[in-house]
Design a protein around this motif. Structure first.
Motif, mmCIF file in Angstrom:
data_model
loop_
_atom_site.group_PDB
_atom_site.id
_atom_site.type_symbol
_atom_site.label_atom_id
_atom_site.label_comp_id
_atom_site.label_asym_id
_atom_site.label_seq_id
_atom_site.Cartn_x
_atom_site.Cartn_y
_atom_site.Cartn_z
ATOM 1 N N THR A 44 -8.335 78.852 -5.513
ATOM 2 C CA THR A 44 -8.700 79.827 -4.484
ATOM 3 C C THR A 44 -9.813 80.755 -4.966
ATOM 4 O O THR A 44 -10.709 81.109 -4.201
ATOM 5 N N PHE A 45 -9.749 81.124 -6.232
ATOM 6 C CA PHE A 45 -10.685 82.132 -6.743
ATOM 7 C C PHE A 45 -11.836 81.561 -7.564
ATOM 8 O O PHE A 45 -12.642 82.320 -8.097
ATOM 9 N N GLN A 46 -11.956 80.230 -7.619
ATOM 10 C CA GLN A 46 -12.993 79.649 -8.476
ATOM 11 C C GLN A 46 -14.408 79.974 -8.017
ATOM 12 O O GLN A 46 -15.313 80.046 -8.837
ATOM 13 N N ASN A 47 -14.636 80.167 -6.747
ATOM 14 C CA ASN A 47 -15.979 80.489 -6.248
ATOM 15 C C ASN A 47 -16.115 81.947 -5.834
ATOM 16 O O ASN A 47 -16.887 82.291 -4.943
ATOM 17 N N THR A 48 -15.324 82.816 -6.477
ATOM 18 C CA THR A 48 -15.403 84.248 -6.192
ATOM 19 C C THR A 48 -15.888 84.971 -7.443
ATOM 20 O O THR A 48 -16.102 84.358 -8.486
ATOM 21 N N LEU A 49 -16.024 86.269 -7.325
ATOM 22 C CA LEU A 49 -16.452 87.079 -8.468
ATOM 23 C C LEU A 49 -15.332 87.336 -9.477
ATOM 24 O O LEU A 49 -15.588 87.869 -10.553
ATOM 25 N N LEU A 50 -14.097 86.968 -9.127
ATOM 26 C CA LEU A 50 -12.984 87.183 -10.053
ATOM 27 C C LEU A 50 -12.995 86.110 -11.138
ATOM 28 O O LEU A 50 -12.919 84.918 -10.840
ATOM 29 N N LEU A 54 -8.847 86.657 -15.613
ATOM 30 C CA LEU A 54 -8.016 87.628 -14.900
ATOM 31 C C LEU A 54 -7.048 86.936 -13.948
ATOM 32 O O LEU A 54 -5.885 87.331 -13.824
ATOM 33 N N VAL A 55 -7.522 85.898 -13.279
ATOM 34 C CA VAL A 55 -6.718 85.204 -12.266
ATOM 35 C C VAL A 55 -5.520 84.497 -12.897
ATOM 36 O O VAL A 55 -4.393 84.614 -12.406
ATOM 37 N N THR A 56 -5.753 83.769 -13.966
ATOM 38 C CA THR A 56 -4.698 82.925 -14.537
ATOM 39 C C THR A 56 -3.483 83.722 -15.020
ATOM 40 O O THR A 56 -2.355 83.421 -14.606
ATOM 41 N N PRO A 57 -3.650 84.751 -15.860
ATOM 42 C CA PRO A 57 -2.441 85.484 -16.278
ATOM 43 C C PRO A 57 -1.735 86.188 -15.127
ATOM 44 O O PRO A 57 -0.504 86.262 -15.094
ATOM 45 N N LEU A 58 -2.521 86.675 -14.173
ATOM 46 C CA LEU A 58 -1.914 87.321 -13.017
ATOM 47 C C LEU A 58 -1.125 86.309 -12.188
ATOM 48 O O LEU A 58 -0.011 86.597 -11.734
ATOM 49 N N ALA A 59 -1.686 85.128 -12.018
ATOM 50 C CA ALA A 59 -0.995 84.088 -11.252
ATOM 51 C C ALA A 59 0.333 83.703 -11.919
ATOM 52 O O ALA A 59 1.328 83.467 -11.229
ATOM 53 N N TYR A 60 0.351 83.646 -13.238
ATOM 54 C CA TYR A 60 1.605 83.345 -13.942
ATOM 55 C C TYR A 60 2.622 84.467 -13.779
ATOM 56 O O TYR A 60 3.825 84.209 -13.751
ATOM 57 N N LEU A 93 -2.817 92.211 -4.630
ATOM 58 C CA LEU A 93 -2.972 91.061 -3.734
ATOM 59 C C LEU A 93 -4.050 91.304 -2.679
ATOM 60 O O LEU A 93 -4.807 90.391 -2.326
ATOM 61 N N VAL A 94 -4.133 92.536 -2.177
ATOM 62 C CA VAL A 94 -5.191 92.871 -1.211
ATOM 63 C C VAL A 94 -6.561 92.726 -1.865
ATOM 64 O O VAL A 94 -7.491 92.171 -1.266
ATOM 65 N N ILE A 95 -6.693 93.203 -3.080
ATOM 66 C CA ILE A 95 -7.970 93.072 -3.792
ATOM 67 C C ILE A 95 -8.330 91.600 -3.952
ATOM 68 O O ILE A 95 -9.456 91.187 -3.671
ATOM 69 N N GLY A 96 -7.364 90.787 -4.392
ATOM 70 C CA GLY A 96 -7.627 89.356 -4.564
ATOM 71 C C GLY A 96 -7.981 88.675 -3.259
ATOM 72 O O GLY A 96 -8.945 87.899 -3.191
ATOM 73 N N SER A 97 -7.231 88.975 -2.213
ATOM 74 C CA SER A 97 -7.510 88.364 -0.910
ATOM 75 C C SER A 97 -8.872 88.786 -0.386
ATOM 76 O O SER A 97 -9.563 88.002 0.271
ATOM 77 N N SER A 98 -9.271 90.006 -0.696
ATOM 78 C CA SER A 98 -10.599 90.478 -0.278
ATOM 79 C C SER A 98 -11.694 89.724 -1.024
ATOM 80 O O SER A 98 -12.697 89.318 -0.425
ATOM 81 N N PHE A 99 -11.510 89.515 -2.331
ATOM 82 C CA PHE A 99 -12.483 88.736 -3.084
ATOM 83 C C PHE A 99 -12.603 87.316 -2.533
ATOM 84 O O PHE A 99 -13.685 86.743 -2.488
ATOM 85 N N ALA A 100 -11.469 86.748 -2.106
ATOM 86 C CA ALA A 100 -11.464 85.389 -1.555
ATOM 87 C C ALA A 100 -11.853 85.378 -0.077
ATOM 88 O O ALA A 100 -11.932 84.308 0.526
ATOM 89 N N GLN A 101 -12.088 86.546 0.500
ATOM 90 C CA GLN A 101 -12.438 86.708 1.904
ATOM 91 C C GLN A 101 -11.392 86.077 2.830
ATOM 92 O O GLN A 101 -11.717 85.487 3.850
ATOM 93 N N LYS A 102 -10.142 86.257 2.471
ATOM 94 C CA LYS A 102 -9.031 85.777 3.295
ATOM 95 C C LYS A 102 -8.497 86.978 4.078
ATOM 96 O O LYS A 102 -7.467 87.557 3.741
#
Length: 131
Positions: A44-50, A54-60, A93-102
């Motif tokens: 989901t976040f591979q083509n974002t600025l995140l 940061l994504v991987t440890p948070l996802a775990y 989660l809001v920050i992440g969803s905003s980066f992913a434009q979801k």
């Protein structure tokens, strides 16, 4: 016992229990397929600025955080601190969803935040009356 509770107190308990179940099962259903969940988040976040570091440890950690919030809300322990943690998670989660434009997810997460606000606002400062 329930008949001794006023409507406000009962409503707060029911909302707390409902959110406890919600968070608990978000965590429970993700744990058996934790690697799949993490891979999905990474994709989901591979083509974002995140960055992935940061994504991987948070996802775990998300399923374990959800599970912990759910359990603590259900047993009504450390409720004030648990709700603050739930706000923190939702804001991440809001920050992440905003980066992913979801934006549909941002709207849903904003709804969660609104209900968390109500639960926090109406939860008594010391403890919720249980009679």
């Amino acid at each position: 016992m329930i008949s001794k509770l006023d409507n406000k107190t009962l409503a707060v308990h029911l909302l707390r229990i409902s959110f406890g179940i919600n968070f608990l099962f978000h965590g429970i259903v993700r744990l058996p397929n934790l690697e799949g969940f993490v891979t999905g988040m990474q994709n989901t976040f591979q083509n974002t600025l995140l960055p992935s570091f940061l994504v991987t440890p948070l996802a775990y950690s998300i399923p374990f955080i959800e599970l912990t919030i759910g359990i603590l809300l259900l047993i009504n322990k450390y409720t004030k601190h648990t709700l603050i943690g739930a706000f923190g998670l939702m804001n991440v989660l809001v920050i992440g969803s905003s980066f992913a434009q979801k934006w549909d997810l941002v709207g849903l997460q904003a709804t969660y935040i609104g209900f968390l606000f109500l639960l926090f606002y109406f939860t008594e400062e010391k403890t919720v009356k249980t009679y």
